[in-house]
Write a protein that holds these residues in place. Structure first.
Motif, short mmCIF file in Angstrom:
data_model
loop_
_atom_site.label_atom_id
_atom_site.label_comp_id
_atom_site.label_asym_id
_atom_site.label_seq_id
_atom_site.Cartn_x
_atom_site.Cartn_y
_atom_site.Cartn_z
N SER A 39 -15.04 -5.76 10.06
CA SER A 39 -16.12 -6.48 9.38
C SER A 39 -17.16 -6.95 10.39
O SER A 39 -16.84 -7.29 11.53
CB SER A 39 -15.56 -7.69 8.62
OG SER A 39 -14.89 -8.56 9.52
N GLN A 69 -9.52 1.83 10.14
CA GLN A 69 -9.98 0.71 9.33
C GLN A 69 -11.26 0.13 9.92
O GLN A 69 -11.36 -0.11 11.12
CB GLN A 69 -8.90 -0.38 9.25
CG GLN A 69 -9.20 -1.49 8.26
CD GLN A 69 -8.00 -2.41 8.08
OE1 GLN A 69 -6.99 -2.26 8.77
NE2 GLN A 69 -8.12 -3.34 7.16
N ARG A 70 -12.25 -0.06 9.08
CA ARG A 70 -13.52 -0.59 9.55
C ARG A 70 -13.42 -2.08 9.81
O ARG A 70 -12.80 -2.82 9.07
CB ARG A 70 -14.61 -0.33 8.51
CG ARG A 70 -14.90 1.14 8.27
CD ARG A 70 -15.99 1.30 7.22
NE ARG A 70 -16.29 2.70 6.96
CZ ARG A 70 -17.18 3.12 6.06
NH1 ARG A 70 -17.85 2.22 5.34
NH2 ARG A 70 -17.39 4.42 5.88
N GLN A 107 0.83 -1.20 0.00
CA GLN A 107 0.00 0.00 0.00
C GLN A 107 0.87 1.26 0.00
O GLN A 107 0.55 2.25 -0.68
CB GLN A 107 -0.93 -0.01 1.22
CG GLN A 107 -1.84 -1.22 1.32
CD GLN A 107 -2.63 -1.47 0.05
OE1 GLN A 107 -3.12 -0.53 -0.60
NE2 GLN A 107 -2.74 -2.74 -0.33
N LEU A 109 -7.18 7.90 -1.26
CA LEU A 109 -7.92 6.93 -0.47
C LEU A 109 -9.29 6.63 -1.06
O LEU A 109 -9.77 5.49 -0.99
CB LEU A 109 -8.07 7.43 0.97
CG LEU A 109 -6.81 7.52 1.82
CD1 LEU A 109 -7.10 8.19 3.15
CD2 LEU A 109 -6.21 6.13 2.05
N SER A 110 -9.90 7.62 -1.65
CA SER A 110 -11.26 7.44 -2.17
C SER A 110 -11.30 6.70 -3.50
O SER A 110 -12.37 6.26 -3.93
CB SER A 110 -11.94 8.81 -2.33
OG SER A 110 -11.24 9.60 -3.29
N THR A 137 -9.20 0.65 -2.73
CA THR A 137 -9.82 -0.23 -1.76
C THR A 137 -9.63 0.31 -0.35
O THR A 137 -8.81 1.20 -0.10
CB THR A 137 -9.22 -1.64 -1.86
OG1 THR A 137 -7.82 -1.58 -1.51
CG2 THR A 137 -9.35 -2.19 -3.28
N THR A 138 -10.36 -0.28 0.58
CA THR A 138 -10.26 0.14 1.98
C THR A 138 -8.92 -0.25 2.60
O THR A 138 -8.58 0.24 3.67
CB THR A 138 -11.40 -0.49 2.80
OG1 THR A 138 -11.35 -1.92 2.66
CG2 THR A 138 -12.74 0.01 2.30
N ARG A 139 -8.18 -1.13 1.95
CA ARG A 139 -6.89 -1.54 2.50
C ARG A 139 -5.86 -0.41 2.42
O ARG A 139 -4.80 -0.50 3.04
CB ARG A 139 -6.37 -2.77 1.74
CG ARG A 139 -7.23 -4.00 1.98
CD ARG A 139 -6.98 -5.06 0.95
NE ARG A 139 -5.60 -5.51 0.95
CZ ARG A 139 -5.09 -6.31 0.01
NH1 ARG A 139 -5.85 -6.70 -1.00
NH2 ARG A 139 -3.83 -6.68 0.07
N ARG A 140 -6.16 0.65 1.69
CA ARG A 140 -5.21 1.75 1.60
C ARG A 140 -5.02 2.47 2.93
O ARG A 140 -4.05 3.22 3.08
CB ARG A 140 -5.66 2.73 0.52
CG ARG A 140 -5.53 2.16 -0.89
CD ARG A 140 -5.81 3.21 -1.95
NE ARG A 140 -5.47 2.71 -3.27
CZ ARG A 140 -5.51 3.43 -4.39
NH1 ARG A 140 -5.91 4.70 -4.35
NH2 ARG A 140 -5.16 2.90 -5.54
N VAL A 141 -5.95 2.28 3.87
CA VAL A 141 -5.78 2.93 5.17
C VAL A 141 -4.60 2.34 5.94
O VAL A 141 -4.19 2.89 6.97
CB VAL A 141 -7.07 2.82 6.00
CG1 VAL A 141 -8.22 3.50 5.30
CG2 VAL A 141 -7.41 1.36 6.29
N ASP A 176 -6.79 12.27 0.61
CA ASP A 176 -8.20 11.87 0.55
C ASP A 176 -8.60 11.43 -0.85
O ASP A 176 -9.38 10.48 -1.02
CB ASP A 176 -9.08 13.04 1.00
CG ASP A 176 -8.92 13.35 2.49
OD1 ASP A 176 -8.42 12.47 3.21
OD2 ASP A 176 -9.27 14.46 2.91
#
Length: 551
Positions: free
Chosen positions: A368, A365-366, A307, A334-335, A338-342, A331
């Motif tokens: 699951s 990171q959210r 990443q 990141l947008s 994928t969410t893995r970029r966090v 931003d």
């Protein structure tokens, strides 16, 4: 006249029966001894197809054909496919393998009409039946054992011993006495495993090359012979037999990956930032821990660095430097991914402390959401009954399946189990999955003791005994990989994800979450308990159980 491989390899002068000279001969020691010059001259003839003179098959006959013409592709006279002829018809026209008349007869073993592969005094055998049929067995010309022979001469044991003596001859043992123990272990191993190892020509060639070098055996010597994957079985064999000191291979692989990845970054400033961060965070963390590096640890750190590499490549494509990175650009990046970029949060904090970029904010990171659905109780009990009583399955695989079906044990937990985690004997057995030991009663306890006693692990040229890991891996000092253990469980019908979910849901409904966590090592027991409670509440709301103020 039988000669061992050493005597056959040594040229012995003999008197040629054709020219009478004493020289190195083919068929030496027989009444057909022929010197190499006469042997080559006897095969010289004029090819009946192309007319050139050279070494021919069927020399001195009207069918003489040179080797190039013999292997030259020709169009089949029946299907017109261009291939090397398998046979010829009465007029000499070529016929390919597929068009050769099939010799189909009923096999005496399987009673099916198939192509005849071998004929015995009793009747024909097909290919699959002739491979292991006792009718194809003969007496070994060395030890007399009746078995299926290799090269129509030797049984598997004698054939494997010949190959081992050729790989580790007495001269090499005399020069390096430490190899004597290795040869004795290989000679005592299963001959079939030894022969399977010799079919891996590249691996055995690397081993022979390493042993033939005059340099002292070292990890650096093996690294110079090929890639890490090519020499990994050789390295494991030498380490296991104490010919090389142990080395953390997963750490070495990760260090090489970091170096090779950094070398591919074209921007000099970005390359220096990547190298400094890799040394400061992931490599330093792995070097400081007091236990061997696991594949999971390196896999997570590789993903984090990928990443970081993606962010640096994005900046390079925009002709920007990391010093120009601000919150708006971050931003935007990141947008669009994928969410893995966090996972670049640690790199950005490090870059800000080293004044490579301003302090930036990365959203957390959210996690699951847990979904409490899985295998039913009936399905899990049916699989459990099969694993407890089917003796043909390896006991370690059976134990892993039982732990998944009953306690929802993760595959990562299973592969980290050690022999010392199973304590006690038949009647009172315990296994340590979490902070407190978990008692195993009845057939499950007996299965755990049986699994603890199976210490065989596949190695190059032989099977080895491991005293540390409950599920030893392919290489010395390592446990089985997560993917390999998952494949084993899938092969016996245990679908890990569904089985784990069903088992954990049952546990948290019957026991308090802290108790489940301490006995099974399940750190998310509380989250599972909450997910089950939420699911039950939603079910009650949908069915209207509490519409009238309560049940």
């Amino acid at each position: 006249m039988f000669m061992c491989w050493r005597c056959r390899a040594v040229p012995v002068p003999d008197v040629c029966t054709r020219c009478g000279t004493e020289a190195e001969c083919r068929f030496q020691g027989t009444d057909r001894a022929t010197c190499l010059a006469c042997y080559a001259a006897a095969r010289m003839d004029t090819c009946t197809r192309c007319g050139s003179r050279g070494e021919c098959k069927f020399a001195a006959t009207d069918k003489a054909i040179c080797l190039p013409c013999d292997r030259r592709p020709e169009p089949c006279s029946l299907c017109a496919r261009l291939t090397v002829p398998r046979a010829r018809d009465a007029d000499g026209a070529p016929i390919c393998w597929a068009c050769v008349p099939q010799n189909i007869e009923r096999c005496i073993n399987c009673a099916l009409p198939k192509r005849v592969n071998a004929r015995t005094t009793v009747g024909p055998l097909c290919l699959s039946c002739s491979t292991n049929s006792p009718l194809m067995h003969r007496d070994c010309k060395r030890c007399g054992t009746r078995a299926r022979l290799h090269l129509r001469k030797w049984c598997s044991r004698c054939y494997a011993d010949d190959k081992l003596y050729r790989l580790l001859p007495d001269e090499l043992i005399a020069a390096r006495p430490a190899l004597a123990r290795l040869r004795e272990r290989c000679l005592a191993a299963d001959a079939r495993r030894t022969l399977r190892a010799f079919r891996r020509n590249t691996t055995t060639a690397k081993l022979a090359l390493a042993l033939s070098r005059t340099d002292t055996l070292s990890h650096e010597l093996l690294d110079s012979l090929g890639s890490l994957d090519e020499v990994a079985p050789v390295r494991s064999l030498l380490v296991e037999n104490e010919l090389l000191p142990p080395r953390d291979e997963h750490l070495v692989r990760f260090e090489r990956w970091c170096a090779e990845t950094a070398a591919g970054i074209t921007n000099a400033a970005h390359r220096r930032a990547f190298e400094r961060f890799a040394r400061w965070r992931p490599l330093r963390q792995l070097h400081e821990q007091d236990r061997p590096v696991t594949p999971g640890q390196t896999s997570g750190r590789r993903d984090e660095l990928r990443q970081v590499l993606s962010l640096l490549a994005w900046l390079t494509d925009r002709s920007e430097s990391i010093t120009q990175l601000d919150q708006a650009r971050l931003d935007l990046w990141l947008s669009t991914g994928t969410t893995r970029r966090v996972r670049t949060a640690a790199f950005l904090r490090w870059a800000a402390r080293n004044q490579l970029c301003p302090r930036l904010r990365v959203p957390p990171q959210r996690k699951s959401t847990l979904t409490p659905t899985g295998s039913s109780v009936e399905e899990r009990w049916e699989l459990l009954e099969r694993l407890l009583h089917e003796r043909a399955i390896d006991p370690r695989t059976r134990l892993a399946g039982v732990l998944v079906l009953l306690y929802g044990t993760r595959v990562v937990q299973l592969r980290r189990l050690r022999v010392t985690d199973i304590t006690g004997e038949a009647g009172r057995v315990a296994i340590r999955l979490g902070a407190d030991p978990l008692d195993l009663h009845g057939a499950i306890g007996e299965l755990a003791v049986e699994a603890r006693g199976h210490r065989e692990a596949p190695r190059l040229l032989s099977d080895a005994g491991e005293d540390d890991w409950l599920f030893p891996g392919q290489y010395h000092g390592t446990s089985i990989s997560t993917d390999a253990l998952t494949d084993r469980l899938n092969a016996v019908g245990v679908r890990v994800r569904a089985a784990r979910t069903g088992a954990v849901v049952s546990l948290v409904q019957e026991l308090p979450a802290p108790v489940v966590a301490r006995l099974t090592g399940l750190s998310t027991a509380t989250s599972w308990a909450q997910a089950v409670a939420v699911s039950d509440g939603r079910y009650a709301a949908r069915t209207g159980l509490f519409d009238d103020g309560g049940p």
